[in-house]
Design a protein around this motif. Structure first.
Motif, PDB file in Angstrom:
ATOM      1  N   HIS A  16       0.840  -1.197   0.000  1.00 26.50           N
ATOM      2  CA  HIS A  16       0.000   0.000   0.000  1.00 26.50           C
ATOM      3  C   HIS A  16       0.877   1.250   0.000  1.00 26.50           C
ATOM      4  CE1 HIS A  16      -3.647  -2.209   1.488  1.00 26.50           C
ATOM      5  NE2 HIS A  16      -2.725  -3.008   1.999  1.00 26.50           N
ATOM      6  N   HIS A 130      -2.307  -3.106  -3.628  1.00 26.99           N
ATOM      7  CA  HIS A 130      -3.710  -3.029  -3.201  1.00 26.99           C
ATOM      8  C   HIS A 130      -4.644  -2.939  -4.405  1.00 26.99           C
ATOM      9  CE1 HIS A 130      -6.730  -0.947  -0.223  1.00 26.99           C
ATOM     10  NE2 HIS A 130      -7.138  -2.133  -0.606  1.00 26.99           N
ATOM     11  N   CYS A 139      -3.809   2.830  -5.043  1.00 29.96           N
ATOM     12  CA  CYS A 139      -2.755   2.413  -4.114  1.00 29.96           C
ATOM     13  C   CYS A 139      -2.088   1.121  -4.583  1.00 29.96           C
ATOM     14  CB  CYS A 139      -3.454   2.228  -2.758  1.00 29.96           C
ATOM     15  SG  CYS A 139      -2.570   1.366  -1.507  1.00 29.96           S
TER      16      CYS A 139
HETATM   17 ZN   LIG Z   1      -4.033   0.463   0.038  1.00 28.32          ZN
END
Ligand SMILES: [Zn+2]
Length: 167
Positions: A16, A130, A139
């Motif tokens: 992330h 992500h 992300c």
């Molecule tokens: Zn994330």
């Protein structure tokens, strides 16, 4: 609330970003505070590993990589995280401070951390961003698949330009 798990249940690493301004020196403590301010707040189960980062009672990630490349632990690996809906029970969450540009030190630390986790946990064989798991997300701001395909060489389009600060 995180729940206890066996390390053999872990199959993936999820990368992330913090979605903070690139290069701004936010910390694992900031992330912990923000996760505590969510409604409802993220909360660790401190009975799982009470001595593991006892000051970080909310953080949803297992690791945060700060702008200087410091790898800061969050949740213990034996506690499920709060970072990727539908995947928390079986994954490790790593968060890079920044939005889509990261320092050379962060890229190096990310490679080292991911390599160590994959070596340490034989069932953990997959690495995702992500956005690979949730098409609604951008992300971590770069293609994890491309990064791995390129032997973990940082993508220069996503390298923080620190030289400008040196005159
Ligand atoms: Zn994330």
């Amino acid at each position: 609330m995180g729940t206890r798990r066996k390390l053999t249940n872990i199959t993936a690493v999820v990368i992330h970003c913090a979605d903070t301004p690139n290069g701004r020196a936010n910390t694992v403590e900031d992330i912990n505070r923000w996760h505590g301010e969510r409604q409802p707040p993220f909360t660790r189960d401190m009975s799982i590993a009470p001595k593991h980062q006892p000051g970080l009672t909310h953080i949803g990630y297992h690791f945060v990589i700060e702008v200087d490349g410091a790898i800061r632990p969050g949740r213990p690996l034996q506690e499920s995280g709060a970072h990727a809906s539908g995947y928390n029970a079986n994954s490790i969450g790593i968060c890079l401070i920044g939005r889509d540009k990261f320092s050379a030190e962060q890229w190096h630390a990310l490679h080292e951390l991911v390599a160590n986790l994959i070596t340490q946990i034989p069932t953990c064989t997959k690495v995702f961003g992500h956005r690979d798991l949730n098409p609604g997300k951008t992300c971590p701001g770069f293609s994890v698949a491309d990064w791995i395909h390129n032997d973990y060489i940082p993508d220069f389009n996503h390298m923080l330009d620190t030289e400008v600060n040196h005159g």
